[in-house]
Scaffold this active site. Structure first.
Site, PDB file in Angstrom:
ATOM      1  N   ASP A  76      -2.403  -2.138   9.931  1.00 23.98           N
ATOM      2  CA  ASP A  76      -2.604  -2.070   8.475  1.00 23.98           C
ATOM      3  C   ASP A  76      -3.126  -3.380   7.883  1.00 23.98           C
ATOM      4  OD1 ASP A  76      -1.554   0.468   8.625  1.00 23.98           O
ATOM      5  OD2 ASP A  76       0.417  -0.070   7.841  1.00 23.98           O
ATOM      6  N   LYS A 125       0.840  -1.209   0.000  1.00 23.90           N
ATOM      7  CA  LYS A 125       0.000   0.000   0.000  1.00 23.90           C
ATOM      8  C   LYS A 125       0.866   1.247   0.000  1.00 23.90           C
ATOM      9  CE  LYS A 125       1.007   1.326   4.324  1.00 23.90           C
ATOM     10  NZ  LYS A 125       1.797   2.513   4.575  1.00 23.90           N
TER      11      LYS A 125
HETATM   12  P1  ATP Z   1       4.291  -0.487   8.512  1.00 23.04           P
HETATM   13  O1  ATP Z   1       3.209  -1.504   8.308  1.00 23.04           O
HETATM   14  O2  ATP Z   1       4.476  -0.146   9.961  1.00 23.04           O
HETATM   15  O3  ATP Z   1       4.212   0.700   7.593  1.00 23.04           O
HETATM   16  P2  ATP Z   1       6.607  -1.165   6.984  1.00 23.04           P
HETATM   17  O4  ATP Z   1       5.877  -1.313   5.718  1.00 23.04           O
HETATM   18  O5  ATP Z   1       7.489   0.026   7.089  1.00 23.04           O
HETATM   19  O6  ATP Z   1       5.646  -1.224   8.203  1.00 23.04           O
HETATM   20  P3  ATP Z   1       7.177  -3.981   7.109  1.00 23.04           P
HETATM   21  O7  ATP Z   1       7.795  -4.460   5.837  1.00 23.04           O
HETATM   22  O8  ATP Z   1       5.775  -4.316   7.355  1.00 23.04           O
HETATM   23  O9  ATP Z   1       7.470  -2.430   7.248  1.00 23.04           O
HETATM   24  O10 ATP Z   1       8.113  -4.526   8.297  1.00 23.04           O
HETATM   25  C1  ATP Z   1       8.139  -3.975   9.577  1.00 23.04           C
HETATM   26  C2  ATP Z   1       8.878  -4.954  10.505  1.00 23.04           C
HETATM   27  O11 ATP Z   1       8.023  -6.080  10.707  1.00 23.04           O
HETATM   28  C3  ATP Z   1      10.158  -5.524   9.900  1.00 23.04           C
HETATM   29  O12 ATP Z   1      11.257  -4.805  10.334  1.00 23.04           O
HETATM   30  C4  ATP Z   1      10.184  -6.957  10.374  1.00 23.04           C
HETATM   31  O13 ATP Z   1      11.067  -7.123  11.453  1.00 23.04           O
HETATM   32  C5  ATP Z   1       8.788  -7.250  10.891  1.00 23.04           C
HETATM   33  N1  ATP Z   1       8.105  -8.353  10.184  1.00 23.04           N
HETATM   34  C6  ATP Z   1       7.426  -9.338  10.751  1.00 23.04           C
HETATM   35  N2  ATP Z   1       6.889 -10.161   9.831  1.00 23.04           N
HETATM   36  C7  ATP Z   1       7.216  -9.690   8.640  1.00 23.04           C
HETATM   37  C8  ATP Z   1       6.950 -10.115   7.309  1.00 23.04           C
HETATM   38  N3  ATP Z   1       6.231 -11.204   7.051  1.00 23.04           N
HETATM   39  N4  ATP Z   1       7.433  -9.353   6.315  1.00 23.04           N
HETATM   40  C9  ATP Z   1       8.145  -8.229   6.587  1.00 23.04           C
HETATM   41  N5  ATP Z   1       8.458  -7.817   7.822  1.00 23.04           N
HETATM   42  C10 ATP Z   1       7.989  -8.526   8.851  1.00 23.04           C
END
Ligand code: ATP
Length: 356
Positions: free
Chosen positions: A143, A13
């Site tokens: 989210d 997203k």
């Molecule tokens: P947000 O949803 O807060 O915007 P983001 O998009 O910046 O997050 P994500 O890729 O969702 O970041 O990852 C955030 C943290 O979640 C990562 O640093 C990781 O340690 C943890 N995590 C747990 N499960 C997963 C997964 N399946 N994929 C990616 N990250 C994961």
């Protein structure tokens, strides 16, 4: 009996608007956001197993937790609690093929959690409705419910209270990825510090001395230190009280909602907004160059996506997006780019044989 594995495709997203309100007593910020699902997908496959495991491949796989901290594992466990009859085995082998970069502001972890919910609901023939899955999703992460839904939607509360938005047309995007991720809690903390610093500056009045390090907070220059954003020290750690003081309730941009109904990217582009952008820029000053390069290369909208560090650029059409992607790559202002479009469906089961 052999049970066929279930594979679900789930989108990343971007937030077309991210209005961050005051810090709440539960530690979350009150949000109003316009989520928009784009065609950059992770795939999650689940199959029955003797014990639960998770295997991750693809983009940034090494940065994804392999055990119970993985959001897909948490989601499967939450669904098991909500839907499995006592004593029935809920162990699953989860395989995640990542294309959504990690900690990039694209909600990849939440996407995988949503995919696991849909996949396990199907694998176990649990029969939860969309509303029931959404309730389980909200307990897993802010989210996750949106990644189930997809499309374009307004999120309130922590982002989990969703209303489908009346958006028309297709929007073409170029995502510019950064080396390394940003921690969402750290970006919110930086946002609180910047706001508290601004409040101090305003209270001091024009011409009064500002506390050291406030230049960037007030938009003059980037914060020098990226070590947890501690450069604005006078108010560090006060992200509840001071930061929340005077922060208005977040408000949905009606102008953006009207523009989205027009299906005109030229109308939408200038209305993109993200209250977390100054905080992300304070932690990653080099993103300013990425955003400027995209604008100079003709993007009609440019912003940091969510908590960053990915930058999202809105293009006029598919062809413009392809050109922009090539030019941004050539400009050397990011670690890579992806062209994509939105809105797209949320987590969707894909027929066996069609997944990669
Ligand atoms: P947000 O949803 O807060 O915007 P983001 O998009 O910046 O997050 P994500 O890729 O969702 O970041 O990852 C955030 C943290 O979640 C990562 O640093 C990781 O340690 C943890 N995590 C747990 N499960 C997963 C997964 N399946 N994929 C990616 N990250 C994961």
């Amino acid at each position: 009996m052999t049970v066929t594995p279930v594979t679900v495709r789930v989108p990343a997203k971007v937030n077309l608007q991210l209005a961050v309100g005051p810090l709440r007593a539960d530690g979350y910020h009150e949000l109003v956001t316009v989520f928009h699902a784009v065609s950059l997908f992770d795939e999650v496959t689940v199959r029955p197993a003797d014990r639960t495991s998770v295997r991750v491949s693809g983009t940034d796989a090494a940065a994804v937790p392999a055990g119970r901290a993985n959001l897909a594992v948490r989601a499967a466990a939450a669904l098991a609690r909500a839907a499995r009859p006592r004593g029935a085995s809920s162990a699953v082998a989860i395989e995640i093929r990542k294309r959504i970069p990690v900690a990039a502001g694209l909600a990849g972890g939440s996407a995988d959690a949503a995919a696991a919910l849909v996949a396990c609901n199907e694998l176990w023939q649990a029969g939860l409705s969309a509303a029931e899955l959404s309730a389980v999703a909200a307990g897993v992460g802010s989210d996750v419910a949106f990644a189930l839904l997809g499309g374009t939607a307004v999120g309130r509360g922590r982002g989990e209270q969703l209303t489908v938005a009346l958006a028309a047309g297709t929007y073409h995007w170029v995502l510019a990825f950064s080396p390394g991720g940003l921690s969402t809690p750290e970006v919110y903390a930086a946002c609180d510090r910047l706001r508290a610093a601004r409040a101090v500056g305003v209270a001091a009045g024009p011409g009064r001395a500002r506390p050291p390090g406030l230049g960037a907070a007030l938009g003059a220059s980037p914060v020098a230190s990226s070590a947890g954003g501690r450069a604005v020290d006078p108010v560090a750690g006060s992200s509840g009280g001071e930061g929340a003081a005077g922060v208005p309730e977040p408000r949905l941009s009606t102008e953006l909602m009207v523009a989205l109904r027009s299906a005109d990217p030229a109308a939408v582009g200038p209305l993109l907004s993200n209250d977390l952008q100054p905080a992300a820029l304070s932690l990653r000053p080099e993103l300013r160059r990425t955003l400027s390069a995209g604008r100079e290369l003709g993007a009609i909208g440019a912003m940091v996506s969510g908590s960053g560090p990915t930058c999202a650029f809105l293009a006029a059409d598919a062809r413009h997006a392809r050109d922009l992607a090539v030019s941004l790559t050539g400009a050397g202002v990011c670690r890579g780019v992806a062209g994509c479009h939105g809105p797209v469906h949320g987590a969707t089961v894909i027929p066996a044989g069609e997944h990669g």
